[in-house]
Write a protein that holds these residues in place. Structure first.
Motif, PDB file in Angstrom:
ATOM      1  N   GLN A 111       0.837  -1.179   0.000  1.00 61.69           N
ATOM      2  CA  GLN A 111       0.000   0.000   0.000  1.00 61.69           C
ATOM      3  C   GLN A 111       0.883   1.244   0.000  1.00 61.69           C
ATOM      4  O   GLN A 111       1.930   1.265   0.645  1.00 61.69           O
ATOM      5  CB  GLN A 111      -0.894   0.030   1.236  1.00 61.69           C
ATOM      6  CG  GLN A 111      -2.019  -0.981   1.192  1.00 61.69           C
ATOM      7  CD  GLN A 111      -2.843  -0.931   2.450  1.00 61.69           C
ATOM      8  OE1 GLN A 111      -2.302  -0.855   3.543  1.00 61.69           O
ATOM      9  NE2 GLN A 111      -4.160  -0.974   2.314  1.00 61.69           N
ATOM     10  N   GLN A 112       0.431   2.260  -0.732  1.00 69.31           N
ATOM     11  CA  GLN A 112       1.111   3.556  -0.673  1.00 69.31           C
ATOM     12  C   GLN A 112       0.070   4.619  -0.361  1.00 69.31           C
ATOM     13  O   GLN A 112      -0.979   4.685  -1.017  1.00 69.31           O
ATOM     14  CB  GLN A 112       1.810   3.877  -1.998  1.00 69.31           C
ATOM     15  CG  GLN A 112       2.553   5.209  -1.930  1.00 69.31           C
ATOM     16  CD  GLN A 112       3.422   5.469  -3.137  1.00 69.31           C
ATOM     17  OE1 GLN A 112       3.123   5.001  -4.239  1.00 69.31           O
ATOM     18  NE2 GLN A 112       4.494   6.206  -2.948  1.00 69.31           N
ATOM     19  N   CYS A 113       0.379   5.451   0.618  1.00 71.60           N
ATOM     20  CA  CYS A 113      -0.525   6.536   0.991  1.00 71.60           C
ATOM     21  C   CYS A 113      -0.541   7.575  -0.129  1.00 71.60           C
ATOM     22  O   CYS A 113       0.506   8.073  -0.543  1.00 71.60           O
ATOM     23  CB  CYS A 113      -0.052   7.169   2.292  1.00 71.60           C
ATOM     24  SG  CYS A 113      -1.023   8.610   2.773  1.00 71.60           S
ATOM     25  N   ALA A 114      -1.767   7.912  -0.626  1.00 69.44           N
ATOM     26  CA  ALA A 114      -1.880   8.885  -1.706  1.00 69.44           C
ATOM     27  C   ALA A 114      -1.660  10.306  -1.200  1.00 69.44           C
ATOM     28  O   ALA A 114      -1.435  11.217  -1.991  1.00 69.44           O
ATOM     29  CB  ALA A 114      -3.251   8.759  -2.371  1.00 69.44           C
ATOM     30  N   LYS A 172       4.998   4.180   1.853  1.00 70.75           N
ATOM     31  CA  LYS A 172       4.671   2.795   1.488  1.00 70.75           C
ATOM     32  C   LYS A 172       4.652   1.970   2.758  1.00 70.75           C
ATOM     33  O   LYS A 172       5.556   2.093   3.593  1.00 70.75           O
ATOM     34  CB  LYS A 172       5.701   2.261   0.489  1.00 70.75           C
ATOM     35  CG  LYS A 172       5.591   2.951  -0.858  1.00 70.75           C
ATOM     36  CD  LYS A 172       6.652   2.492  -1.832  1.00 70.75           C
ATOM     37  CE  LYS A 172       6.508   3.251  -3.143  1.00 70.75           C
ATOM     38  NZ  LYS A 172       7.660   3.014  -4.051  1.00 70.75           N
ATOM     39  N   CYS A 189      -3.321   5.374   6.896  1.00 69.01           N
ATOM     40  CA  CYS A 189      -1.874   5.596   6.911  1.00 69.01           C
ATOM     41  C   CYS A 189      -1.412   5.803   8.362  1.00 69.01           C
ATOM     42  O   CYS A 189      -1.970   6.641   9.080  1.00 69.01           O
ATOM     43  CB  CYS A 189      -1.534   6.822   6.080  1.00 69.01           C
ATOM     44  SG  CYS A 189       0.212   7.285   6.178  1.00 69.01           S
ATOM     45  N   GLN A 195      -6.718   7.493   1.951  1.00 69.00           N
ATOM     46  CA  GLN A 195      -6.526   7.449   0.495  1.00 69.00           C
ATOM     47  C   GLN A 195      -5.306   6.575   0.191  1.00 69.00           C
ATOM     48  O   GLN A 195      -4.178   6.954   0.491  1.00 69.00           O
ATOM     49  CB  GLN A 195      -6.327   8.867  -0.065  1.00 69.00           C
ATOM     50  CG  GLN A 195      -7.517   9.785   0.207  1.00 69.00           C
ATOM     51  CD  GLN A 195      -8.808   9.240  -0.386  1.00 69.00           C
ATOM     52  OE1 GLN A 195      -8.910   8.995  -1.583  1.00 69.00           O
ATOM     53  NE2 GLN A 195      -9.812   9.011   0.473  1.00 69.00           N
ATOM     54  N   THR A 196      -5.565   5.408  -0.369  1.00 65.67           N
ATOM     55  CA  THR A 196      -4.518   4.401  -0.528  1.00 65.67           C
ATOM     56  C   THR A 196      -4.484   3.898  -1.957  1.00 65.67           C
ATOM     57  O   THR A 196      -5.516   3.690  -2.575  1.00 65.67           O
ATOM     58  CB  THR A 196      -4.799   3.213   0.415  1.00 65.67           C
ATOM     59  OG1 THR A 196      -4.767   3.682   1.760  1.00 65.67           O
ATOM     60  CG2 THR A 196      -3.766   2.114   0.241  1.00 65.67           C
ATOM     61  N   GLN A 197      -3.289   3.685  -2.456  1.00 60.96           N
ATOM     62  CA  GLN A 197      -3.151   2.996  -3.732  1.00 60.96           C
ATOM     63  C   GLN A 197      -2.225   1.805  -3.533  1.00 60.96           C
ATOM     64  O   GLN A 197      -1.451   1.769  -2.570  1.00 60.96           O
ATOM     65  CB  GLN A 197      -2.602   3.940  -4.809  1.00 60.96           C
ATOM     66  CG  GLN A 197      -1.254   4.553  -4.451  1.00 60.96           C
ATOM     67  CD  GLN A 197      -0.936   5.783  -5.288  1.00 60.96           C
ATOM     68  OE1 GLN A 197      -1.780   6.263  -6.035  1.00 60.96           O
ATOM     69  NE2 GLN A 197       0.281   6.280  -5.162  1.00 60.96           N
ATOM     70  N   TRP A 198      -2.326   0.840  -4.439  1.00 63.16           N
ATOM     71  CA  TRP A 198      -1.461  -0.339  -4.372  1.00 63.16           C
ATOM     72  C   TRP A 198      -0.372  -0.197  -5.420  1.00 63.16           C
ATOM     73  O   TRP A 198      -0.644   0.160  -6.565  1.00 63.16           O
ATOM     74  CB  TRP A 198      -2.279  -1.607  -4.625  1.00 63.16           C
ATOM     75  CG  TRP A 198      -3.161  -1.952  -3.462  1.00 63.16           C
ATOM     76  CD1 TRP A 198      -4.451  -1.532  -3.260  1.00 63.16           C
ATOM     77  CD2 TRP A 198      -2.812  -2.761  -2.328  1.00 63.16           C
ATOM     78  NE1 TRP A 198      -4.914  -2.033  -2.069  1.00 63.16           N
ATOM     79  CE2 TRP A 198      -3.944  -2.797  -1.488  1.00 63.16           C
ATOM     80  CE3 TRP A 198      -1.657  -3.464  -1.968  1.00 63.16           C
ATOM     81  CZ2 TRP A 198      -3.951  -3.517  -0.284  1.00 63.16           C
ATOM     82  CZ3 TRP A 198      -1.669  -4.167  -0.785  1.00 63.16           C
ATOM     83  CH2 TRP A 198      -2.805  -4.188   0.048  1.00 63.16           C
ATOM     84  N   VAL A 199       0.866  -0.466  -5.014  1.00 63.28           N
ATOM     85  CA  VAL A 199       1.992  -0.378  -5.941  1.00 63.28           C
ATOM     86  C   VAL A 199       2.787  -1.682  -5.872  1.00 63.28           C
ATOM     87  O   VAL A 199       2.846  -2.337  -4.823  1.00 63.28           O
ATOM     88  CB  VAL A 199       2.923   0.818  -5.611  1.00 63.28           C
ATOM     89  CG1 VAL A 199       2.183   2.139  -5.818  1.00 63.28           C
ATOM     90  CG2 VAL A 199       3.459   0.730  -4.195  1.00 63.28           C
ATOM     91  N   GLU A 200       3.382  -2.058  -6.991  1.00 68.28           N
ATOM     92  CA  GLU A 200       4.160  -3.290  -7.014  1.00 68.28           C
ATOM     93  C   GLU A 200       5.550  -3.032  -6.453  1.00 68.28           C
ATOM     94  O   GLU A 200       6.210  -2.059  -6.823  1.00 68.28           O
ATOM     95  CB  GLU A 200       4.251  -3.842  -8.447  1.00 68.28           C
ATOM     96  CG  GLU A 200       4.910  -5.217  -8.485  1.00 68.28           C
ATOM     97  CD  GLU A 200       4.822  -5.888  -9.845  1.00 68.28           C
ATOM     98  OE1 GLU A 200       4.211  -5.298 -10.772  1.00 68.28           O
ATOM     99  OE2 GLU A 200       5.382  -6.993  -9.982  1.00 68.28           O
TER     100      GLU A 200
END
Ligand SMILES: [Zn+2]
Length: 139
Positions: free
Chosen positions: A30-33, A38, A46, A53-58
């Motif tokens: 997870q990465q905080c938008a 991360k 967060c 507000q969270t996005q997923w990153v590889e």
């Protein structure tokens, strides 16, 4: 350690994308938008700025061993045939620290500071990201 008959960790609403990505052979974080942090474990807010507000990153899948130990006495029946196995804290290149297993034929040679890379352990009901000593080709 094949792990095929070991229980799967329980998935929840926060971690479901993590387990789905693992089935696709990807390690995601997870990465905080809002602040960009991360994080691992997956969670709703967060821990730094409390944003939801969270996005997923590889993740790149590389890390180094922060701490490591070998388990020689099984904590439960399911792990009885798996001992000895290696438990480690791995610092990912992206920053988060993961509790994981080091797997592969040379797992017990893992030391603090050892470069490791992600590998995916297939179990009956899913896939678990694990780590192996980097540079090997052992599964
Ligand atoms: Zn944040």
């Amino acid at each position: 350690m094949s792990g095929s008959d070991l229980p799967m960790p329980a998935s929840n609403a926060d971690s479901a994308p993590y387990w789905q990505a693992a089935r696709e052979g990807k390690l995601v974080l997870q990465q905080c938008a809002a602040c960009g942090l991360k994080r691992f474990l997956p969670r709703h807010l967060c821990p730094t700025c409390w944003s939801d507000q969270t996005q997923w990153v590889e993740a790149c899948g590389r890390g180094t061993v922060h701490a490591v130990t070998t388990v020689r006495r099984a904590p439960s029946q399911a792990f009885r045939e798996k001992v000895p196995y290696v438990v480690a804290l791995v610092d990912l290149e992206e920053g988060p620290r993961m509790l994981t297993n080091i797997v592969g034929p040379n797992a017990e040679q893992a030391r603090i500071g050892q470069p490791v890379e992600v590998t995916f352990e297939v179990r009956e009901n899913g896939v678990v990201p694990q780590f192996r000593i980097a540079g090997g080709n052992a599964k």
